[in-house]
Design a protein around this motif. Structure first.
Motif: not given
Length: 584
Positions: A512-514, A559-567
């Motif tokens: 979160a927050g990154a 990045t509004t929420v923490a979690g997995l981000y896919y690229i």
């Protein structure tokens, strides 16, 4: 004759050597119910068909396709049918309902059959969620910052909310044994006392004995050598076991990281410590290996916690025991030590094929006592005097006993040390293993924990591993239904090659927050890059993209929420030698 002791009460652990961990996270074909869901039933599922399939083009074809597979699995006698509820606008997946609720075995069978269809990209439970709530254990909110503090904690509540609670996993705690305690008993298996010296064990003979009871490890002045001090019993094993799997939501005391797991108490430490040979035998036995003179362990541990250590090199016996345990699929988590020294100088922290754990405090800084160096794999909360831990709330709190020598009245105690950091990591390993369909290998676990670790908020004064263990990020990455390669924060993956039209998927766990930045560079050819939170991006659906000529692409992902981000990397032409780096 003076007895040589290896292990002291408050020390801690070490890690996989470079090159042994696998690069990519195992991806399951479908995400079924967890082992903690045995009493639940399931009636709705989310099925996503691949682009270009008949079902993706026409949702009316979904039901007939599914019912054919349902009949093949269950047969006509069970009369299970599916019906189409709606198509999701977010990603084009279809919500389907079964004609009756399925138990866990039926749900897994149904999902396995659906996942076997080449047209299906993913299938998962349409989970019925409730509002989240902290455990009802009365001391949780006040004392157990190490689970939920956004800076220094391990982010356990989010992993629990996702359904990972350690169900079906056994964690062996090789320590002083455990005492009877109303917040431990329900999760404790019958272990074994491996101490083979009556002086150390406090028993009448040198024989090993069934049960993992802590008889006390008190000492008198001079008992452990000239000038050694008198000490009360530590009840160290109970404290460590409580952090791993203290009974939770029972309305008393405190919570455990993997509170649906079972603890296998193995007593290896007593008066003045414990012998290397006894501890090596205990590693073999706890992991399911055979030890002469001791009945085989019928409940082998998927995880071994060793909050113990001493100075010196890793003995051949200990290394052999560890290698055997790892070959049987057991992940070994060891404390780095409390000497403010290089962990390379301490054993079994310096053994190969283990996860070594350093300690941080509530501010996420290295605890002043924690060993450090390249042997450390990861950090976890151990409590820290440098964080004002004269304030007792900054200790690590768990089960204990009020007895000075032998067990008396149960209580809760605050301790600090890499011994306290280590069971946080062992507990997270149990959460991960309980959440995946097929157990991950120890090497895969080590790689996963390091790649999903939360970065230190500021550089540590000495090397302390990849970051702070993050329970939620580890569970999310392990259970991702999108086939993807897991990236470590700030670490480039090199030599990416593909043909025109090829699509390569990567994922990164973002706290979160990154602020997430993605960079591709080098090599030849032309690519375009898409990124999206929580699901696979496409050319039509993404949160950020970069489509300049060549291979040098840069994008910043909201990045509004923490979690997995896919690229996703897509080949416009053939490409080779490309690098990708995700940084947050």
């Amino acid at each position: 004759m003076q007895r040589k002791s290896l292990c002291l009460a408050l020390i801690g652990a070490m890690a996989f050597i470079a090159g042994t961990a696998t690069a990519a996270t195992r991806v399951v074909p479908f995400q079924g119910p967890s082992s903690s869901s045995e009493q639940e039933t399931f009636g709705r599922f989310i099925v996503k068909y691949r682009s270009g399939t008949a079902q993706r083009s026409d949702s009316r074809k979904v039901t007939s396709s599914l019912n054919t597979r349902v009949a093949n699995v269950f047969g006509a006698n069970k009369a299970i049918r599916t019906s189409h509820v709606r198509r999701l606008s977010a990603n084009g997946a279809d919500v389907v309902r079964t004609s009756r609720k399925l138990d866990m075995a039926e749900a897994k069978a149904l999902m396995a059959a659906i996942a076997a269809d080449p047209a299906v990209e993913s299938v998962r439970i349409d989970r019925l969620l409730q509002h989240t709530a902290a455990p009802n254990d009365p001391y949780y909110t006040t004392y157990q910052w190490d689970y939920f503090n956004p800076v220094g904690g391990i982010n356990a509540p989010s992993a629990w909310d996702a359904g990972a609670k350690g169900g079906g996993i056994v964690v062996a705690v090789l320590d002083t044994g455990i005492t009877k305690h109303s917040d431990l008993d329900a999760n404790a298996l019958e272990g074994y006392d491996f101490i083979s010296d009556a002086f150390v064990s406090g028993r009448a003979t040198d024989e090993r004995a069934p049960g993992g009871a802590d008889l006390g490890d008190w000492t008198t002045a001079g008992m452990c050598g000239a000038n050694s001090a008198a000490k009360n019993s530590s009840w160290h094993g109970s404290h460590v076991a409580g952090t791993v799997a203290e009974v939770t939501n029972n309305g008393i005391g405190m919570a455990g990281v993997a509170h649906n797991a079972k603890i296998l108490p193995v007593r290896v430490l007593g008066h003045c410590g414990g012998y290397d040979s006894d501890i090596a035998d205990a590693v073999v036995w706890a992991s399911g290996g055979h030890v002469d003179g001791v009945p085989d362990n019928t409940q082998p541990a998927e995880v071994i916690n060793m909050s113990l250590g001493g100075s010196g090199t890793c003995s051949p016996e200990m290394q052999s025991a560890i290698d055997g345990a790892v070959s049987r699929g057991t992940t070994i988590v060891i404390a780095a030590g409390n000497d403010n020294d290089d962990a390379m100088n301490h054993t079994p922290a310096n053994c190969r094929n283990v996860i070594t754990v350093g300690a941080t405090g509530i501010s996420a800084r290295r605890a002043f006592y924690s060993n450090y160096g390249t042997r450390i794999d990861i950090a976890a909360p151990g409590g820290g005097y440098n964080d004002g831990a004269n304030n007792q709330e900054n200790f690590i709190w768990s089960a204990g006993n009020e007895g000075k020598t032998v067990p008396e009245k149960e209580t809760y105690m605050g301790m600090v040390g890499t011994s306290q950091a280590t069971p946080h990591v062992a507990g997270v390993v149990a959460l991960v293993q309980s959440a995946v369909g097929t157990p991950m290998t120890p090497a895969q676990v080590a790689s996963l924990l390091k790649q999903t670790a939360r970065p230190f908020p500021a550089p540590t004064d000495r090397p302390l591993g990849a970051g702070i263990v993050d329970a939620n990020a580890a569970v999310a990455a392990a259970t991702s239904t999108v086939p993807a390669t897991l990236l470590s924060n700030g670490v480039a993956r090199a030599g990416i090659t593909g043909a025109a039209g090829d699509e390569l998927m990567y994922m990164v766990a973002v706290p979160a927050g990154a602020k997430l930045s993605v960079l591709t560079y080098g090599g030849t050819g032309q690519i375009k890059v898409f990124a999206k939170a929580g699901d696979a991006p496409t050319a039509q659906s993404y949160d950020a993209s970069s489509q300049r000529p060549g291979t040098n692409q840069t994008l910043t992902v909201p990045t509004t929420v923490a979690g997995l981000y896919y690229i996703k990397i897509v080949g416009v032409t053939a490409f080779s030698g490309v690098n990708i780096r995700a940084t947050f």
